[in-house]
Each structure stands twice: as structure tokens, then as C-alpha cells.
Design an enzyme around this catalytic site. Structure first.
Site, PDB file in Angstrom:
ATOM      1  N   ASP A  19       0.823  -1.213   0.000  1.00 33.66           N
ATOM      2  CA  ASP A  19       0.000   0.000   0.000  1.00 33.66           C
ATOM      3  C   ASP A  19       0.859   1.266   0.000  1.00 33.66           C
ATOM      4  O   ASP A  19       1.966   1.276   0.541  1.00 33.66           O
ATOM      5  CB  ASP A  19      -0.895  -0.031   1.249  1.00 33.66           C
ATOM      6  N   ASN A  58     -10.519  -2.359  -5.663  1.00 32.73           N
ATOM      7  CA  ASN A  58      -9.763  -1.526  -6.600  1.00 32.73           C
ATOM      8  C   ASN A  58     -10.500  -1.299  -7.926  1.00 32.73           C
ATOM      9  O   ASN A  58     -10.216  -0.339  -8.648  1.00 32.73           O
ATOM     10  CB  ASN A  58      -8.375  -2.121  -6.888  1.00 32.73           C
TER      11      ASN A  58
HETATM   12  C1  FPP Z   1      -1.782   0.333  -3.383  1.00 33.55           C
HETATM   13  O1  FPP Z   1      -1.362   1.647  -3.469  1.00 33.55           O
HETATM   14  C2  FPP Z   1      -1.348  -0.452  -4.542  1.00 33.55           C
HETATM   15  C3  FPP Z   1      -2.150  -0.957  -5.520  1.00 33.55           C
HETATM   16  C4  FPP Z   1      -3.612  -0.800  -5.553  1.00 33.55           C
HETATM   17  C5  FPP Z   1      -1.615  -1.678  -6.657  1.00 33.55           C
HETATM   18  C6  FPP Z   1      -0.402  -2.503  -6.384  1.00 33.55           C
HETATM   19  C7  FPP Z   1       0.183  -2.875  -7.674  1.00 33.55           C
HETATM   20  C8  FPP Z   1       1.491  -2.959  -7.900  1.00 33.55           C
HETATM   21  C9  FPP Z   1       2.526  -2.774  -6.870  1.00 33.55           C
HETATM   22  C10 FPP Z   1       1.944  -3.237  -9.274  1.00 33.55           C
HETATM   23  C11 FPP Z   1       1.740  -4.642  -9.737  1.00 33.55           C
HETATM   24  C12 FPP Z   1       2.564  -5.621  -9.010  1.00 33.55           C
HETATM   25  C13 FPP Z   1       2.620  -6.958  -9.230  1.00 33.55           C
HETATM   26  C14 FPP Z   1       3.424  -7.799  -8.335  1.00 33.55           C
HETATM   27  C15 FPP Z   1       1.937  -7.669 -10.326  1.00 33.55           C
HETATM   28  P1  FPP Z   1      -2.470   2.786  -3.455  1.00 33.55           P
HETATM   29  O2  FPP Z   1      -2.737   3.200  -4.852  1.00 33.55           O
HETATM   30  O3  FPP Z   1      -3.663   2.300  -2.682  1.00 33.55           O
HETATM   31  O4  FPP Z   1      -1.750   3.907  -2.669  1.00 33.55           O
HETATM   32  P2  FPP Z   1      -2.446   5.059  -1.817  1.00 33.55           P
HETATM   33  O5  FPP Z   1      -3.138   4.377  -0.676  1.00 33.55           O
HETATM   34  O6  FPP Z   1      -1.288   5.897  -1.394  1.00 33.55           O
HETATM   35  O7  FPP Z   1      -3.393   5.762  -2.741  1.00 33.55           O
END
Ligand code: FPP
Length: 237
Positions: free
Chosen positions: A16, A64
Site C-alpha cells: 500500500d 480496486n
Molecule cells: C496500493 O497503493 C497499490 C495498488 C492498488 C496496486 C499494487 C500494484 C502494484 C505494486 C503493481 C503490480 C505488481 C505486481 C506484483 C503484479 P495505493 O494506490 O492504494 O496507494 P495510496 O493508498 O497511497 O493511494
């Protein structure tokens, strides 16, 4: 120093904080996800070096899907590129790749890369890398209940073990340790059934800033805990 005989067999990570990482730098959110994907690669490598048997990464939750359309589609393109690019590395590293979640919701192209990655790595004997994609713990449990009913399973044969075998994670050990980055202190629908006795490690570090050193620190923190699974401490028996 890590103790080799107390290594967690299965680690789950809620990656996250990509969005906040980008925002702090005045960059578009997708740049945070790009950096997050690079970080995932680094931590997968570290997990292999440390001899972790199973690593589950929460890469895309059911929730998501509610993000703005363009962020979802950019995440899907990133995912497609990532899986295409990494497939050979998975094969070379002996990784067994597996995806959990409602995979059928993903774009067809990604589904076929996932199938290819699962097929081509199914005979491998190295670390199992589980990608939770379009995944939600409650959704997984509901799907398992439906499977039990549709298959005509005898009610009396439903046990914790037989039910576990209907989950997406069938055959995998439950996570010993779950790490969540970015300061949030919740499970957010990740491996709900499987995390009954998981140790939780929360850190304020945003996922793109997470490091191998902190990964080792989280494991060392885990090793210092006494796991009782509801029983009394062993020295008192
Ligand atoms: C959370 O950060 C992250 C995600 C929703 C996506 C995670 C995806 C990756 C790391 C890329 C793909 C990886 C693999 C291993 C296939 P957020 O957007 O919720 O952050 P925030 O809470 O700061 O908005």
C-alpha cells in the site's frame, strides 16, 4: 540476524501507499504503481534468497475496481507488461506462479498470460509466488460456499480442512506473517480465512520505499514473537 529454523513459510504483503508516494513527488499515481511493481520484483528476489516458501502479493483488490476508469486501465496495462516481462524470470528462478481471485474479471489478455505463467511454472519446485488479483477474502469465501453447494457436498463432510480445500489458496500453508505498508492498520479483505493466526507487521513506509532491509526487519520482528495459536505458552505446560 535471522534464525533459519524460524523462517515464516508463507508471507503475505499488502503493498500500500503507491499513490501517496507519487503525490508527494508531484507525479501521476501510475508512477507510484510503476515504482511499486519494481519494488515487488526486488522483494520477490529477497524472499527467494531468504528461502521463503510462499509469498503472496496483494496486487489488485476487488475494491480496486471502483477506482477511476483510467487508473484501473493503467494498472491493467502495467500488470500485463509486468507479467509478460517477468514470466521468463519466474521460469529461470524456479518460481511456481499462481493467481488467486476472480481472474475471469481481468482483461482476456491478462488471463491468458496468467494461464501461461501458471502452466509453464507448475512443475517448478522453488518459491510459490501468489498474485492476489481481483481478489477479496469475503468473495473467496462466498465462492467456496457456492462450490460446496453446487458440488453436492455432504453437509457433515464440511470441516475446516475440507472447506480450506475449496478456497483459491487450496494446498498452500496459511500466512505466518502479513506485512502492510503505508501506515494503515487493517487487513482490508486480504486472506480473511487464512489469516486467523497470522502475525501482523505494520509499517509507515510507503510501498515504493520499502526495502530488503525492512523486509528482513519484519521477519526478525516476527521471529521474536511467541506464537501460541490459542494455547498456553510452552514454558507453562
Ligand atoms: C496500493 O497503493 C497499490 C495498488 C492498488 C496496486 C499494487 C500494484 C502494484 C505494486 C503493481 C503490480 C505488481 C505486481 C506484483 C503484479 P495505493 O494506490 O492504494 O496507494 P495510496 O493508498 O497511497 O493511494
Amino acid at each position: 540476524m535471522l534464525s533459519r529454523d524460524k523462517m515464516p513459510a508463507h508471507i503475505g504483503i499488502i503493498m500500500d501507499g503507491n499513490g501517496r508516494w507519487a503525490k508527494m513527488r508531484g507525479l501521476p499515481r501510475i508512477e507510484g504503481h510503476r515504482k511499486g511493481a519494481e519494488k515487488a520484483k526486488e522483494i520477490i528476489k529477497a524472499a527467494i534468497e531468504l528461502g521463503i516458501e510462499t509469498l503472496t502479493l496483494y496486487a489488485f483488490s476487488m475494491e480496486n475496481w471502483q477506482r477511476p476508469k483510467n487508473e484501473v486501465s493503467m494498472l491493467m496495462s502495467l500488470l500485463e507488461m509486468y507479467l509478460k516481462k517477468e514470466l521468463n524470470a519466474f521460469i529461470k528462478e524456479g518460481i511456481q506462479f499462481r493467481a488467486i481471485g476472480e481472474i475471469w474479471r481481468l482483461p482476456e489478455k491478462i488471463q491468458s498470460i496468467i494461464r501461461e505463467a501458471e502452466d509453464k511454472t507448475s512443475g517448478n519446485t522453488g518459491m510459490t509466488l501468489v498474485a492476489a488479483l481481483s481478489y477479496g477474502g469475503r468473495n473467496e469465501i462466498v465462492r467456496a460456499v457456492k462450490k460446496a453447494i453446487y458440488s453436492g457436498m455432504d453437509v457433515e463432510s464440511i470441516t475446516e480442512d475440507s472447506f480450506s480445500a475449496l478456497l483459491d489458496t487450496a494446498g498452500l500453508p496459511p500466512p505466518d506473517l502479513i506485512i502492510r505498508t503505508s501506515g494503515e492498520r487493517r487487513i482490508s479483505n486480504f486472506l480473511l480465512w487464512q489469516s486467523a493466526y497470522s502475525e501482523l507487521y505494520f509499517t509507515n513506509t510507503l510501498w515504493p520505499d520499502f526495502s530488503k532491509e525492512e523486509f528482513i526487519h519484519a521477519i526478525s520482528d516476527y521471529q521474536s514473537r511467541e506464537r501460541r495459536f490459542g494455547a498456553v505458552p510452552s514454558r507453562e505446560t
